[in-house]
Design a protein around this motif. Structure first.
Motif, PDB file in Angstrom:
ATOM      1  N   LYS A 171      35.241  51.852  56.157  1.00  0.00           N
ATOM      2  CA  LYS A 171      35.137  52.036  57.617  1.00  0.00           C
ATOM      3  C   LYS A 171      34.034  51.138  58.184  1.00  0.00           C
ATOM      4  O   LYS A 171      33.006  51.619  58.666  1.00  0.00           O
ATOM      5  CB  LYS A 171      34.834  53.501  57.939  1.00  0.00           C
ATOM      6  N   PRO A 172      34.236  49.820  58.146  1.00  0.00           N
ATOM      7  CA  PRO A 172      33.171  48.908  58.574  1.00  0.00           C
ATOM      8  C   PRO A 172      32.835  49.030  60.054  1.00  0.00           C
ATOM      9  O   PRO A 172      31.719  48.700  60.464  1.00  0.00           O
ATOM     10  CB  PRO A 172      33.743  47.523  58.255  1.00  0.00           C
ATOM     11  N   GLU A 173      33.787  49.511  60.856  1.00  0.00           N
ATOM     12  CA  GLU A 173      33.524  49.623  62.292  1.00  0.00           C
ATOM     13  C   GLU A 173      32.533  50.734  62.629  1.00  0.00           C
ATOM     14  O   GLU A 173      31.863  50.684  63.659  1.00  0.00           O
ATOM     15  CB  GLU A 173      34.837  49.842  63.062  1.00  0.00           C
ATOM     16  N   THR A 174      32.424  51.735  61.748  1.00  0.00           N
ATOM     17  CA  THR A 174      31.470  52.821  62.003  1.00  0.00           C
ATOM     18  C   THR A 174      30.282  52.796  61.049  1.00  0.00           C
ATOM     19  O   THR A 174      29.166  53.162  61.425  1.00  0.00           O
ATOM     20  CB  THR A 174      32.160  54.194  61.907  1.00  0.00           C
ATOM     21  N   THR A 175      30.511  52.377  59.814  1.00  0.00           N
ATOM     22  CA  THR A 175      29.405  52.308  58.856  1.00  0.00           C
ATOM     23  C   THR A 175      28.851  50.894  58.869  1.00  0.00           C
ATOM     24  O   THR A 175      29.089  50.082  57.970  1.00  0.00           O
ATOM     25  CB  THR A 175      29.880  52.708  57.440  1.00  0.00           C
ATOM     26  N   THR A 176      28.113  50.607  59.915  1.00  0.00           N
ATOM     27  CA  THR A 176      27.549  49.273  60.107  1.00  0.00           C
ATOM     28  C   THR A 176      26.252  49.122  59.308  1.00  0.00           C
ATOM     29  O   THR A 176      25.719  50.099  58.757  1.00  0.00           O
ATOM     30  CB  THR A 176      27.247  49.036  61.593  1.00  0.00           C
ATOM     31  N   VAL A 177      25.735  47.913  59.273  1.00  0.00           N
ATOM     32  CA  VAL A 177      24.459  47.670  58.604  1.00  0.00           C
ATOM     33  C   VAL A 177      23.370  48.545  59.200  1.00  0.00           C
ATOM     34  O   VAL A 177      22.571  49.162  58.477  1.00  0.00           O
ATOM     35  CB  VAL A 177      24.079  46.172  58.690  1.00  0.00           C
ATOM     36  N   ASP A 178      23.327  48.635  60.525  1.00  0.00           N
ATOM     37  CA  ASP A 178      22.291  49.452  61.177  1.00  0.00           C
ATOM     38  C   ASP A 178      22.437  50.923  60.818  1.00  0.00           C
ATOM     39  O   ASP A 178      21.438  51.612  60.559  1.00  0.00           O
ATOM     40  CB  ASP A 178      22.361  49.281  62.698  1.00  0.00           C
ATOM     41  N   VAL A 179      23.673  51.413  60.780  1.00  0.00           N
ATOM     42  CA  VAL A 179      23.916  52.817  60.425  1.00  0.00           C
ATOM     43  C   VAL A 179      23.445  53.083  58.996  1.00  0.00           C
ATOM     44  O   VAL A 179      22.805  54.109  58.717  1.00  0.00           O
ATOM     45  CB  VAL A 179      25.412  53.164  60.588  1.00  0.00           C
ATOM     46  N   ILE A 180      23.759  52.183  58.086  1.00  0.00           N
ATOM     47  CA  ILE A 180      23.355  52.347  56.689  1.00  0.00           C
ATOM     48  C   ILE A 180      21.840  52.433  56.564  1.00  0.00           C
ATOM     49  O   ILE A 180      21.295  53.324  55.900  1.00  0.00           O
ATOM     50  CB  ILE A 180      23.901  51.182  55.840  1.00  0.00           C
ATOM     51  N   HIS A 181      21.149  51.527  57.215  1.00  0.00           N
ATOM     52  CA  HIS A 181      19.682  51.517  57.112  1.00  0.00           C
ATOM     53  C   HIS A 181      19.064  52.748  57.768  1.00  0.00           C
ATOM     54  O   HIS A 181      18.107  53.319  57.238  1.00  0.00           O
ATOM     55  CB  HIS A 181      19.128  50.220  57.711  1.00  0.00           C
ATOM     56  N   GLU A 182      19.616  53.171  58.883  1.00  0.00           N
ATOM     57  CA  GLU A 182      19.097  54.372  59.542  1.00  0.00           C
ATOM     58  C   GLU A 182      19.320  55.610  58.681  1.00  0.00           C
ATOM     59  O   GLU A 182      18.483  56.518  58.641  1.00  0.00           O
ATOM     60  CB  GLU A 182      19.738  54.553  60.920  1.00  0.00           C
ATOM     61  N   GLN A 183      20.459  55.666  57.992  1.00  0.00           N
ATOM     62  CA  GLN A 183      20.744  56.810  57.128  1.00  0.00           C
ATOM     63  C   GLN A 183      19.762  56.881  55.964  1.00  0.00           C
ATOM     64  O   GLN A 183      19.293  57.958  55.588  1.00  0.00           O
ATOM     65  CB  GLN A 183      22.177  56.747  56.599  1.00  0.00           C
ATOM     66  N   ILE A 184      19.458  55.732  55.383  1.00  0.00           N
ATOM     67  CA  ILE A 184      18.489  55.719  54.285  1.00  0.00           C
ATOM     68  C   ILE A 184      17.102  56.127  54.792  1.00  0.00           C
ATOM     69  O   ILE A 184      16.382  56.883  54.121  1.00  0.00           O
ATOM     70  CB  ILE A 184      18.441  54.330  53.609  1.00  0.00           C
ATOM     71  N   LYS A 185      16.722  55.659  55.967  1.00  0.00           N
ATOM     72  CA  LYS A 185      15.433  56.065  56.542  1.00  0.00           C
ATOM     73  C   LYS A 185      15.389  57.575  56.747  1.00  0.00           C
ATOM     74  O   LYS A 185      14.381  58.227  56.444  1.00  0.00           O
ATOM     75  CB  LYS A 185      15.194  55.334  57.871  1.00  0.00           C
ATOM     76  N   TRP A 186      16.483  58.132  57.260  1.00  0.00           N
ATOM     77  CA  TRP A 186      16.549  59.575  57.498  1.00  0.00           C
ATOM     78  C   TRP A 186      16.431  60.330  56.171  1.00  0.00           C
ATOM     79  O   TRP A 186      15.700  61.324  56.071  1.00  0.00           O
ATOM     80  CB  TRP A 186      17.863  59.936  58.185  1.00  0.00           C
ATOM     81  N   THR A 187      17.140  59.883  55.150  1.00  0.00           N
ATOM     82  CA  THR A 187      17.103  60.530  53.844  1.00  0.00           C
ATOM     83  C   THR A 187      15.692  60.497  53.262  1.00  0.00           C
ATOM     84  O   THR A 187      15.201  61.496  52.730  1.00  0.00           O
ATOM     85  CB  THR A 187      18.093  59.844  52.874  1.00  0.00           C
ATOM     86  N   ILE A 188      15.023  59.359  53.386  1.00  0.00           N
ATOM     87  CA  ILE A 188      13.649  59.235  52.883  1.00  0.00           C
ATOM     88  C   ILE A 188      12.716  60.164  53.646  1.00  0.00           C
ATOM     89  O   ILE A 188      11.874  60.850  53.048  1.00  0.00           O
ATOM     90  CB  ILE A 188      13.182  57.766  52.977  1.00  0.00           C
ATOM     91  N   ASP A 189      12.854  60.214  54.969  1.00  0.00           N
ATOM     92  CA  ASP A 189      12.018  61.116  55.772  1.00  0.00           C
ATOM     93  C   ASP A 189      12.206  62.564  55.339  1.00  0.00           C
ATOM     94  O   ASP A 189      11.244  63.339  55.274  1.00  0.00           O
ATOM     95  CB  ASP A 189      12.347  60.966  57.259  1.00  0.00           C
ATOM     96  N   GLU A 190      13.453  62.946  55.051  1.00  0.00           N
ATOM     97  CA  GLU A 190      13.726  64.305  54.594  1.00  0.00           C
ATOM     98  C   GLU A 190      13.089  64.576  53.229  1.00  0.00           C
ATOM     99  O   GLU A 190      12.516  65.646  53.005  1.00  0.00           O
ATOM    100  CB  GLU A 190      15.239  64.549  54.526  1.00  0.00           C
ATOM    101  N   LEU A 191      13.182  63.622  52.333  1.00  0.00           N
ATOM    102  CA  LEU A 191      12.605  63.795  51.001  1.00  0.00           C
ATOM    103  C   LEU A 191      11.090  63.928  51.043  1.00  0.00           C
ATOM    104  O   LEU A 191      10.495  64.635  50.225  1.00  0.00           O
ATOM    105  CB  LEU A 191      12.979  62.605  50.107  1.00  0.00           C
ATOM    106  N   LEU A 192      10.462  63.243  51.983  1.00  0.00           N
ATOM    107  CA  LEU A 192       9.000  63.212  52.038  1.00  0.00           C
ATOM    108  C   LEU A 192       8.416  64.159  53.068  1.00  0.00           C
ATOM    109  O   LEU A 192       7.214  64.112  53.333  1.00  0.00           O
ATOM    110  CB  LEU A 192       8.527  61.771  52.336  1.00  0.00           C
ATOM    111  N   ARG A 193       9.253  65.032  53.639  1.00  0.00           N
ATOM    112  CA  ARG A 193       8.733  65.994  54.615  1.00  0.00           C
ATOM    113  C   ARG A 193       7.627  66.826  53.971  1.00  0.00           C
ATOM    114  O   ARG A 193       7.813  67.370  52.889  1.00  0.00           O
ATOM    115  CB  ARG A 193       9.839  66.918  55.111  1.00  0.00           C
ATOM    116  N   PRO A 194       6.455  66.956  54.628  1.00  0.00           N
ATOM    117  CA  PRO A 194       5.314  67.662  54.021  1.00  0.00           C
ATOM    118  C   PRO A 194       5.654  69.066  53.534  1.00  0.00           C
ATOM    119  O   PRO A 194       5.231  69.479  52.458  1.00  0.00           O
ATOM    120  CB  PRO A 194       4.275  67.700  55.149  1.00  0.00           C
ATOM    121  N   GLU A 195       6.454  69.812  54.300  1.00  0.00           N
ATOM    122  CA  GLU A 195       6.741  71.197  53.920  1.00  0.00           C
ATOM    123  C   GLU A 195       7.566  71.294  52.644  1.00  0.00           C
ATOM    124  O   GLU A 195       7.652  72.354  52.024  1.00  0.00           O
ATOM    125  CB  GLU A 195       7.451  71.954  55.050  1.00  0.00           C
TER     126      GLU A 195
END
Length: 200
Positions: A171-195
């Motif tokens: 699904k290249p029209e929805t899973t763009t480069v920007d979407v991929i990078h934002e998803q990884i950033k979100w996943t990392i933020d979740e993993l490193l949440r202080p709580e």
């Protein structure tokens, strides 16, 4: 440097000095570059496939960069993202990168799967997992993630990266480069949440 390593280095020099897809890694060409006879090369690499596999393994071994993972002046999320981003497609080479990723899996796992391709894919996976564990362990030592969470976090990041690559092909029209990078950033933020690791 051992003679075997010298031959691999010579093959890599030939590959790097060639146009993409036109590297001449014949026994004669590599032996000449390495300054050895063809029989010596055959002693270390009985088949051309053995030589190609060794070159690919060495390329995989040297391609992963740790960037600023140890630089505590940079936020842990930014450091981990910078390291993970090297496994993600970028705007400039998106199609080529995804084609190479899919091709590697197809040759290793598809209907005409080849043993050497499967071994190289396994090696690439090992290197990726080792890198993810190394980066997460660094952040665990600094107190940014629970040490017990390192292994599942590495698996989550790896599977997320692979899954996003697959979605980008389907699904290249929805899973763009920007979407991929934002998803990884979100996943990392979740993993490193202080709580998640006991901080208030």
């Amino acid at each position: 440097m051992s003679k075997r390593d010298e031959i691999i280095a010579a093959a890599i020099r030939l590959a790097e000095g060639s146009q993409p897809g036109h590297a001449n890694l014949s026994v004669r060409a590599v032996a000449k570059e390495a300054g050895v006879g063809p029989s010596t090369l055959r002693h270390y690499f009985p088949t051309q496939s053995d030589l190609h596999e060794a070159v690919m393994r060495r390329a995989f071994d040297t391609v992963v960069n740790d960037f600023s993972i140890s630089d505590t002046t940079v936020s842990p999320a930014d450091r981990l993202y910078e390291c993970c981003a090297q496994f993600l497609p970028n705007h400039e080479h998106r199609d080529l990168q995804l084609e190479a990723w899919f091709g590697m899996h197809l040759h290793a796992l598809g209907p005409e799967r080849r043993g050497v391709s499967h071994r190289l894919l396994e090696h690439a996976h090992e290197i990726t997992y080792d890198a993810l564990h190394r980066w997460l362990n660094q952040l665990a030592r600094e107190g940014h993630i629970d040490p017990d969470a390192v292994k599942p976090a590495a698996t989550l990041l790896f599977t997320t990266i692979d899954g996003l690559s697959l979605h980008a092909i389907i699904k290249p029209e929805t899973t763009t480069v920007d979407v991929i990078h934002e998803q990884i950033k979100w996943t990392i933020d979740e993993l490193l949440r202080p709580e998640r690791h006991g901080e208030p």
